[in-house]
Design a protein around this motif. Sequence first.
Motif, mmCIF file in Angstrom:
data_model
loop_
_atom_site.group_PDB
_atom_site.id
_atom_site.type_symbol
_atom_site.label_atom_id
_atom_site.label_comp_id
_atom_site.label_asym_id
_atom_site.label_seq_id
_atom_site.Cartn_x
_atom_site.Cartn_y
_atom_site.Cartn_z
ATOM 1 N N LEU A 194 31.685 39.098 21.171
ATOM 2 C CA LEU A 194 31.183 40.456 20.974
ATOM 3 C C LEU A 194 32.221 41.535 21.219
ATOM 4 C CD1 LEU A 194 27.642 40.096 22.607
ATOM 5 C CD2 LEU A 194 28.195 40.212 20.169
ATOM 6 N N ASP A 195 33.250 41.249 22.043
ATOM 7 C CA ASP A 195 34.230 42.306 22.317
ATOM 8 C C ASP A 195 35.679 41.875 22.045
ATOM 9 O OD1 ASP A 195 34.487 40.630 24.587
ATOM 10 O OD2 ASP A 195 33.511 42.059 25.924
ATOM 11 N N ARG A 196 36.124 40.727 22.531
ATOM 12 C CA ARG A 196 37.545 40.361 22.467
ATOM 13 C C ARG A 196 38.156 40.442 21.069
ATOM 14 N NH1 ARG A 196 38.681 35.685 22.823
ATOM 15 N NH2 ARG A 196 36.631 34.711 22.756
ATOM 16 N N PRO A 197 37.473 39.946 20.016
ATOM 17 C CA PRO A 197 38.121 39.947 18.697
ATOM 18 C C PRO A 197 38.080 41.290 17.973
ATOM 19 C CG PRO A 197 36.386 38.253 18.897
ATOM 20 C CD PRO A 197 36.188 39.239 19.988
ATOM 21 N N LYS A 198 37.348 42.254 18.515
ATOM 22 C CA LYS A 198 37.120 43.490 17.785
ATOM 23 C C LYS A 198 38.335 44.417 17.850
ATOM 24 C CE LYS A 198 32.820 42.433 16.723
ATOM 25 N NZ LYS A 198 32.720 41.085 17.273
ATOM 26 N N PRO A 199 38.480 45.309 16.863
ATOM 27 C CA PRO A 199 39.632 46.220 16.822
ATOM 28 C C PRO A 199 39.547 47.283 17.908
ATOM 29 C CG PRO A 199 38.090 46.737 15.046
ATOM 30 C CD PRO A 199 37.609 45.460 15.676
ATOM 31 N N GLY A 200 40.660 47.472 18.626
ATOM 32 C CA GLY A 200 40.698 48.493 19.664
ATOM 33 C C GLY A 200 40.609 47.935 21.062
ATOM 34 N N LEU A 201 40.833 46.633 21.231
ATOM 35 C CA LEU A 201 40.842 46.016 22.554
ATOM 36 C C LEU A 201 42.040 45.096 22.671
ATOM 37 C CD1 LEU A 201 37.990 44.488 24.623
ATOM 38 C CD2 LEU A 201 39.938 43.041 24.016
ATOM 39 N N ILE A 202 42.699 45.140 23.819
ATOM 40 C CA ILE A 202 43.776 44.198 24.116
ATOM 41 C C ILE A 202 43.526 43.596 25.497
ATOM 42 C CG2 ILE A 202 45.524 45.316 22.667
ATOM 43 C CD1 ILE A 202 46.610 46.667 25.200
ATOM 44 N N ALA A 203 44.163 42.466 25.752
ATOM 45 C CA ALA A 203 44.126 41.839 27.074
ATOM 46 C C ALA A 203 45.533 41.871 27.644
ATOM 47 C CB ALA A 203 43.630 40.397 26.974
ATOM 48 N N VAL A 204 45.660 42.348 28.885
ATOM 49 C CA VAL A 204 46.980 42.418 29.511
ATOM 50 C C VAL A 204 46.961 41.665 30.834
ATOM 51 C CG1 VAL A 204 47.445 44.661 28.442
ATOM 52 C CG2 VAL A 204 46.519 44.572 30.782
ATOM 53 N N LEU A 236 39.199 32.469 11.604
ATOM 54 C CA LEU A 236 38.337 32.652 12.774
ATOM 55 C C LEU A 236 38.455 34.067 13.326
ATOM 56 C CD1 LEU A 236 36.476 31.499 15.009
ATOM 57 C CD2 LEU A 236 38.575 30.990 16.292
ATOM 58 N N ASN A 237 39.672 34.571 13.460
ATOM 59 C CA ASN A 237 39.882 35.926 13.956
ATOM 60 C C ASN A 237 39.111 36.935 13.124
ATOM 61 O OD1 ASN A 237 43.425 35.925 15.027
ATOM 62 N ND2 ASN A 237 41.688 34.722 15.707
ATOM 63 N N ARG A 238 39.287 36.857 11.811
ATOM 64 C CA ARG A 238 38.666 37.845 10.922
ATOM 65 C C ARG A 238 37.138 37.702 10.898
ATOM 66 N NH1 ARG A 238 43.326 36.245 8.134
ATOM 67 N NH2 ARG A 238 42.183 34.840 6.751
ATOM 68 N N PHE A 239 36.651 36.473 11.032
ATOM 69 C CA PHE A 239 35.204 36.239 11.067
ATOM 70 C C PHE A 239 34.565 36.955 12.251
ATOM 71 C CE2 PHE A 239 31.752 33.566 12.854
ATOM 72 C CZ PHE A 239 30.827 33.696 11.827
ATOM 73 N N ASN A 240 35.215 36.932 13.395
ATOM 74 C CA ASN A 240 34.667 37.546 14.605
ATOM 75 C C ASN A 240 35.084 39.001 14.788
ATOM 76 O OD1 ASN A 240 33.104 35.420 15.663
ATOM 77 N ND2 ASN A 240 34.943 34.399 16.433
ATOM 78 N N GLY A 241 35.946 39.502 13.910
ATOM 79 C CA GLY A 241 36.346 40.896 13.971
ATOM 80 C C GLY A 241 35.299 41.800 13.330
ATOM 81 N N ASP A 242 35.732 42.967 12.910
ATOM 82 C CA ASP A 242 34.832 43.930 12.264
ATOM 83 C C ASP A 242 35.274 44.088 10.813
ATOM 84 O OD1 ASP A 242 33.396 46.064 11.303
ATOM 85 O OD2 ASP A 242 33.821 47.397 12.974
ATOM 86 N N PRO A 243 34.560 43.467 9.847
ATOM 87 C CA PRO A 243 34.996 43.506 8.446
ATOM 88 C C PRO A 243 35.037 44.908 7.860
ATOM 89 C CG PRO A 243 32.767 42.622 8.639
ATOM 90 C CD PRO A 243 33.315 42.714 10.030
ATOM 91 N N SER A 244 34.341 45.855 8.489
ATOM 92 C CA SER A 244 34.344 47.227 7.970
ATOM 93 C C SER A 244 35.599 47.985 8.386
ATOM 94 C CB SER A 244 33.101 47.980 8.457
ATOM 95 O OG SER A 244 33.180 48.239 9.858
ATOM 96 N N HIS A 245 36.375 47.393 9.283
ATOM 97 C CA HIS A 245 37.568 48.068 9.794
ATOM 98 C C HIS A 245 38.802 47.569 9.042
ATOM 99 C CE1 HIS A 245 40.009 50.142 12.868
ATOM 100 N NE2 HIS A 245 40.848 49.127 12.716
ATOM 101 N N GLN A 246 39.586 48.483 8.537
ATOM 102 C CA GLN A 246 40.777 48.150 7.761
ATOM 103 C C GLN A 246 42.010 48.837 8.344
ATOM 104 O OE1 GLN A 246 40.784 45.877 5.346
ATOM 105 N NE2 GLN A 246 38.569 45.576 5.673
ATOM 106 N N PRO A 247 43.222 48.284 8.119
ATOM 107 C CA PRO A 247 43.513 47.149 7.239
ATOM 108 C C PRO A 247 43.342 45.785 7.911
ATOM 109 C CG PRO A 247 45.554 48.068 8.045
ATOM 110 C CD PRO A 247 44.467 48.973 8.559
ATOM 111 N N ASN A 248 43.184 45.730 9.214
ATOM 112 C CA ASN A 248 43.020 44.465 9.918
ATOM 113 C C ASN A 248 41.730 44.545 10.740
ATOM 114 O OD1 ASN A 248 43.166 42.371 11.952
ATOM 115 N ND2 ASN A 248 45.364 42.215 11.588
ATOM 116 N N PRO A 249 40.769 43.650 10.493
ATOM 117 C CA PRO A 249 39.469 43.741 11.177
ATOM 118 C C PRO A 249 39.534 43.492 12.676
ATOM 119 C CG PRO A 249 39.638 41.680 9.966
ATOM 120 C CD PRO A 249 40.827 42.494 9.576
ATOM 121 N N CYS A 250 40.702 43.126 13.187
ATOM 122 C CA CYS A 250 40.835 42.831 14.618
ATOM 123 C C CYS A 250 41.776 43.775 15.349
ATOM 124 C CB CYS A 250 41.328 41.394 14.814
ATOM 125 S SG CYS A 250 40.255 40.145 14.111
ATOM 126 N N LEU A 251 42.419 44.695 14.630
ATOM 127 C CA LEU A 251 43.381 45.609 15.249
ATOM 128 C C LEU A 251 42.911 47.052 15.105
ATOM 129 C CD1 LEU A 251 46.829 44.184 14.047
ATOM 130 C CD2 LEU A 251 45.714 43.830 16.259
#
Length: 573
Positions: free
Chosen positions: A344-354, A464-479
């Motif tokens: 629900l959160d980790r793969p979505k665009p706008g989150l990083i783990a440090v 897998l990354n793109r499947f769990n990301g947000d397809p409405s977000h471009q250009p990369n559904p996970c960034l």
Amino acid sequence: MHDDAPPDDETYDLVVIGAGAAGMTAALTAALHGLRVVLCEASDQLGGTTATSAGTLWVPGNGHGIEAGHDDTREAAARYLEALQGPDDAHGLRRAFLDTAAEAIDFLERHSSVHFQSAGRHPDYMPLPGAAESGRALSPVEFDGRLLGSHFARVRPPMPDFMVLGGMMLGKADVQALIRRYRSPRAFVRSARLLARHAVDRLRYPRGTRLVLGNALVARLYDSLLRTGVPVRFGCALASLVRQEGRVVGATVVSGGRIDRLQARRGVVLATGGIGHGSALRRRLGIDPRIESLAFAGVRGDGIDAALAGGAALTCHLPALFWQPVSRVPDGAGGYRLFPHLYLDRPKPGLIAVDAHGRRFVNEASSYHHFSEAMLAHPDTAMPCYLICDADFVRRYGLGVIPPGTRRTGPWERRGYGLRAATLTELAGRLGIEAEALSETVAANNRHAREGVDPDFGKGSTILNRFNGDPSHQPNPCLGIIARPPFHALPVWPADAASSAGLATDADGVVLDEAGRGIAGLYACGNDMASVMRGAYPGPGTTLGPVIVFAYRVGRHAARTVSPAHEERHAPA
């Protein structure tokens, strides 16, 4: 093990210990094959860890996927597992799993209340030859808990964070409908129906009776056991196995302070949930004591311990456990519960783990198991690690148990769940990490988000990354960029959700001794049995798929095995 046989007054063909998905499936299969079975559960509810799981099964070549038009075959799955694991083991467990997977599902659906549906597009977790994008994952069909009547109370509830409004269960599609309820007429209608059903439920039941995920699987198995007439003994814990002339012929159990002996003509099945919270087993396997378990609290390795006491062999796969990243949710009484961060959160665009240095160390959109493996590979700096995001991310996707749409996160912080700050420098100070490093890391993420490519860890580069990301977000559904204050940080740790290490068995679940010989009359399945995956994690449902398949094989084998008692009764004059 005791070397004296129990009395004949409580005699069954098969005694099954543990009423999770494995024990219930083994008991049900054996009963449907005509055996007299008793199922013993140490707690007062059944379902074990399965009841709190997502309920997904990894079943290559299943009929539902084929009927839905997904291109998957047993041979493709064999190539994938070969690439992931190497050759099959000496007892052919992988071949047995692949050969029996579709058969086990078909048998249960033809003869019981257990029914599944294709999870559709649900990619395997590793980009290797033979990996599938669709078809291998199955989900239990929604179940109406009201059909269980008074027995509904025996079904262990899911995690509280997987329910809303005091007990309403939600599947993945339900969550999306509620989030979009004011943006889509279809989503609004679905949401309204969910809420109306739940309102009616709460007039009569302590929680919602519309069951999905692992709760639906547990309820369907229980419904099937009730219909088949298999007795379930609650509050009935394994004390020891009973052995006679080298064969396991029963078990002693503790029930209500009384010790009973149950004789088993065909054998005893151990399905007590695996290693779980068993401290001695965790020490033996060298598990870092900082790592907690998502297993049901009653899982303490009882079945494994009992078998080891009788000479069984322990297979120690590496890793010994299957992992999920978790955050700690304060309970208001000085303790906390664990919340798994699955998709629900980790793969979505706008989150990083440090890590503790303020640097990224992993592709955040990796599967939960592989994300956790990255933490475990850096125990000094990434246990815990920190999920970093901004206010826009929380409003859109939520963060851990903080739901999407949240604008005021102060109450969560005051409860002790995460930190927030007006600037990245302030956030770094509160975390005790280097401010310059965190600022540089966020700046690099924002640069990569605008370009659509993550050159460091490849976030968004796999199916897998793109499947769990947000397809409405471009250009990369996970960034996505991290720019709007307040900035948020949530510490997460690795936790185990299931066992890979366990009792050594053959392909029919017969437990093996240290010399590799089968122990007559003793079976193991579920997490008590060493996983056919041998520490690898191929896709969604890696645990429950083999659990169901090998429990089916155990029940079938027990039904086909001629017991010594049967031989004596039918010996020629």
